[in-house]
Design an enzyme around this catalytic site. Structure first.
Site, short mmCIF file in Angstrom:
data_model
loop_
_atom_site.label_atom_id
_atom_site.label_comp_id
_atom_site.label_asym_id
_atom_site.label_seq_id
_atom_site.Cartn_x
_atom_site.Cartn_y
_atom_site.Cartn_z
CB ILE A 82 3.54 -3.09 2.45
CG1 ILE A 82 4.54 -2.39 1.52
CG2 ILE A 82 3.30 -4.53 2.03
CD1 ILE A 82 4.07 -2.22 0.10
CE LYS A 83 -5.22 -3.51 4.36
NZ LYS A 83 -6.66 -3.40 3.98
CB ILE A 84 1.83 -7.17 6.58
CG1 ILE A 84 2.85 -6.41 5.71
CG2 ILE A 84 2.34 -8.54 7.00
CD1 ILE A 84 3.43 -7.20 4.59
#
Length: 216
Positions: A82-84
């Site tokens: 997951i890119k945050i």
């Protein structure tokens, strides 16, 4: 150094994956939008091509929304990361997700301090953007050197993804500095493959072979 492909174009991903040098893929909302396809559909297709980390980015600005989206994305495939975004709300989300065993890639990092905070929050990866720093007359690769030094000083396991790569020199310098990964556009990967002297050498060998009348 490992290589990720920075694209959402499945044709490019197939071509690059066939070379045997790609360990993962990174996407972002802009890359997905460029393809004009359903987000989830694209991500699922990528997971069927590359057996490695596939970064998919959340859209929400608040931590609760990020966490909710992240949990849904993580259900797609075991390789989803997951890119945050690197914000206070993003750090809150990373803190929660890391404790749930969900891998995260904190993106839009422009200082070593941001990378250190992301790592301490539990990020699996941090993505410093070297090209965008270069764009504002800052030495983008200096951030890579700083992060590598800090992470080595404190035995931090978070992996460094050199992002916003504009040309092969970025890759070479990041590798020399000790970055774990470079995520590169397909165009840059192809530039790394080719060299005019290689092409000239192949043509010379072919010509000599033809003149000699040899066969295999």
């Amino acid at each position: 150094m490992k290589f990720f492909l920075d694209t959402a174009n499945v044709d490019e991903i197939r071509e690059a994956n066939a070379l045997g040098v790609i360990s993962g893929v990174t996407t972002n909302p802009s890359l997905i939008a460029k393809e004009g396809r359903d987000f989830i559909e694209v991500v699922k297709e990528i997971t069927q091509i590359v057996d490695g980390p596939i970064s998919a980015e959340v859209i929400s600005d608040d931590s609760e929304g990020m966490i909710r989206e992240a949990r849904e994305l993580a259900k797609i495939h075991k390789n989803i990361v997951i890119k945050i975004p690197m914000t206070a709300e993003g750090l809150k989300a990373v803190n929660v997700l890391s404790k749930e065993g969900i891998k995260t890639n904190v993106t839009l990092i422009f200082t070593a301090n941001q990378a250190l905070l992301a790592a301490r929050a539990g990020a699996t990866y941090v993505s410093p953007f070297v090209g965008r720093l270069d764009d504002i007359n800052t030495d983008g690769l200096q951030i890579i050197e700083d992060i590598v030094t800090i992470f080595n000083n404190y035995d931090i396991d978070t992996e460094i993804i050199t992002a916003s790569v504009r040309h092969p020199i970025h890759v070479l310098q990041a590798a020399k500095l000790g970055a774990h990964i470079a995520t590169v556009p397909y165009k840059v990967l192809m530039q790394m493959v080719k060299h005019p002297l290689t092409d000239a050498g192949i043509e010379r060998f072919k010509e000599d072979w033809r003149k000699a009348g040899l066969k295999i």
